[in-house]
Design a protein around this motif. Sequence first.
Motif, PDB file in Angstrom:
ATOM      1  N   TYR A 141      -6.921   1.580  -2.968  1.00  0.00           N
ATOM      2  CA  TYR A 141      -8.401   1.068  -3.144  1.00  0.00           C
ATOM      3  C   TYR A 141      -8.102  -0.236  -3.995  1.00  0.00           C
ATOM      4  O   TYR A 141      -8.791  -1.406  -3.659  1.00  0.00           O
ATOM      5  N   THR A 142      -7.443  -0.105  -5.033  1.00  0.00           N
ATOM      6  CA  THR A 142      -7.415  -1.364  -6.095  1.00  0.00           C
ATOM      7  C   THR A 142      -6.561  -2.390  -5.495  1.00  0.00           C
ATOM      8  O   THR A 142      -6.965  -3.600  -5.851  1.00  0.00           O
ATOM      9  N   ALA A 143      -5.673  -2.016  -4.688  1.00  0.00           N
ATOM     10  CA  ALA A 143      -4.711  -3.276  -4.349  1.00  0.00           C
ATOM     11  C   ALA A 143      -4.973  -4.168  -3.589  1.00  0.00           C
ATOM     12  O   ALA A 143      -4.721  -5.363  -3.505  1.00  0.00           O
ATOM     13  N   VAL A 144      -6.497  -3.990  -2.927  1.00  0.00           N
ATOM     14  CA  VAL A 144      -7.309  -4.847  -2.216  1.00  0.00           C
ATOM     15  C   VAL A 144      -7.574  -5.953  -3.048  1.00  0.00           C
ATOM     16  O   VAL A 144      -7.852  -7.276  -2.423  1.00  0.00           O
ATOM     17  N   GLU A 145      -7.983  -5.837  -4.367  1.00  0.00           N
ATOM     18  CA  GLU A 145      -8.714  -6.835  -5.114  1.00  0.00           C
ATOM     19  C   GLU A 145      -7.792  -8.106  -5.177  1.00  0.00           C
ATOM     20  O   GLU A 145      -8.418  -9.232  -5.294  1.00  0.00           O
ATOM     21  N   ALA A 146      -6.409  -7.760  -5.120  1.00  0.00           N
ATOM     22  CA  ALA A 146      -5.569  -9.132  -5.232  1.00  0.00           C
ATOM     23  C   ALA A 146      -6.046 -10.279  -4.388  1.00  0.00           C
ATOM     24  O   ALA A 146      -5.976 -11.279  -4.394  1.00  0.00           O
ATOM     25  N   TRP A 147      -5.724  -9.698  -2.833  1.00  0.00           N
ATOM     26  CA  TRP A 147      -6.002 -10.786  -2.056  1.00  0.00           C
ATOM     27  C   TRP A 147      -7.466 -11.026  -1.684  1.00  0.00           C
ATOM     28  O   TRP A 147      -7.674 -12.167  -1.161  1.00  0.00           O
ATOM     29  N   LEU A 148      -8.431 -10.149  -2.178  1.00  0.00           N
ATOM     30  CA  LEU A 148      -9.893 -10.637  -2.167  1.00  0.00           C
ATOM     31  C   LEU A 148      -9.989 -11.974  -3.036  1.00  0.00           C
ATOM     32  O   LEU A 148     -10.719 -12.809  -2.658  1.00  0.00           O
ATOM     33  N   TYR A 149      -9.381 -12.116  -4.323  1.00  0.00           N
ATOM     34  CA  TYR A 149      -9.313 -12.927  -5.129  1.00  0.00           C
ATOM     35  C   TYR A 149      -8.846 -14.445  -4.599  1.00  0.00           C
ATOM     36  O   TYR A 149      -9.387 -15.306  -4.387  1.00  0.00           O
ATOM     37  N   GLN A 150      -7.518 -14.174  -3.986  1.00  0.00           N
ATOM     38  CA  GLN A 150      -6.986 -15.081  -3.569  1.00  0.00           C
ATOM     39  C   GLN A 150      -7.292 -16.008  -2.199  1.00  0.00           C
ATOM     40  O   GLN A 150      -7.292 -17.197  -1.979  1.00  0.00           O
ATOM     41  N   ALA A 151      -8.399 -15.196  -1.708  1.00  0.00           N
ATOM     42  CA  ALA A 151      -8.996 -15.718  -0.558  1.00  0.00           C
ATOM     43  C   ALA A 151     -10.196 -16.417  -0.722  1.00  0.00           C
ATOM     44  O   ALA A 151     -10.602 -16.961   0.128  1.00  0.00           O
ATOM     45  N   TYR A 178       0.972  -1.192  -0.171  1.00  0.00           N
ATOM     46  CA  TYR A 178       0.066  -0.015  -0.007  1.00  0.00           C
ATOM     47  C   TYR A 178       1.098   1.359   0.011  1.00  0.00           C
ATOM     48  O   TYR A 178       2.067   1.230   0.617  1.00  0.00           O
ATOM     49  N   GLN A 179       0.393   2.161  -0.629  1.00  0.00           N
ATOM     50  CA  GLN A 179       1.241   3.525  -0.786  1.00  0.00           C
ATOM     51  C   GLN A 179       1.127   4.177   0.886  1.00  0.00           C
ATOM     52  O   GLN A 179       2.085   4.909   1.123  1.00  0.00           O
ATOM     53  N   ASP A 180      -0.033   4.091   1.399  1.00  0.00           N
ATOM     54  CA  ASP A 180      -0.112   4.793   2.638  1.00  0.00           C
ATOM     55  C   ASP A 180      -0.805   4.026   3.490  1.00  0.00           C
ATOM     56  O   ASP A 180      -2.142   3.848   3.623  1.00  0.00           O
TER      57      ASP A 180
END
Length: 333
Positions: A204-214, A117-119
């Motif tokens: 906000y978009t970075a969340v989607e990678a782990w949403l799919y993996q989970a 995450y950037q922040d």
Amino acid sequence: MHARSVIRQFRSAVGAVSAVVVASLLTVATTAGPARADLVPYVPWSSHLAGWTDEYIPSSDNDCVAGRSNCLNATLKEQSRIADDTASTCSHNAIFARAYVRMTQLYGYTRAMPGYYQDVSYFNHVDAVFARYYTDSYYNWQSGNRSAVPQSWLTALDAAKNKLVSGTGDLLLGMNAHINRDLPYVMAAVGLVAPDGSSRKVDYTAVEAWLYQATAPLIAEFAARFDPSIDDTADPHGISNAALFQMVSGWRENAWRNAEALVSAPSPQARALVAANIEAQANTVAQGILATQSYVPLLTSTVPRDTYCAAHKADAPPVAYAFGYATAWGYAY
């Protein structure tokens, strides 16, 4: 949004669904059952955290408002209380509640990765505000304060209480209320732009990678503990998971656009129109889910699900999350 069309497409592609409002588990407590010592009347956490505000203020004395790392423990405590209580009674609300605990635990896992995450402080705050929208709705509903609960949440929580829909339906109704309804308000409140003028959408978009993996381990856990039918259409190639992810990704994109519309509304009247549209979209999707996921009298019944849950609610999740195997109750971070 063509809600019924979306739900029909989703049902045919995914059937009993693989979840995606989700997450993973960093570590979980190893208790044999839910901790039940905390039986005092519930007071919403936001009401007893001095200085709480949905706006992100890094200088705040409130750890969650400032986005300090220890806020995650408070968030997990609130979510786990609901998840453990609902699972211990085999409430149909247990599925979304447990999914949300896993989601927050995986956020904690990913935030420790350099550069993910950037922040991180900002997103710590987003995580807490987003969770509060759910926990406050749940406890207002539970206490009978229905006027304080958005309609899409009333639909989801009432459907679970009255055992109207499948495990898939319970999951989707919670996802819809939290993504299509809550998320636009959350993002508008916390701020869409950083102090330097850059967009917050990268995080906000970075969340989607782990949403799919989970998705796969979460569906496996739900099938093992709560409703064995929830993975009936699982396939070995991940097609169902991909279809679900595309739906949720679309919901999240729509939520961001609605947040932008809230922020850019030129007057209170214009903002009210945006808000009315957000509510209408979420309510329409909820009705579509009810139409496709409800039990059909004489043909389908909640009895097998409830009987199975009574015997298996304490079973350990059978599939490892990204960081290892989880246990059934509690949380730890």
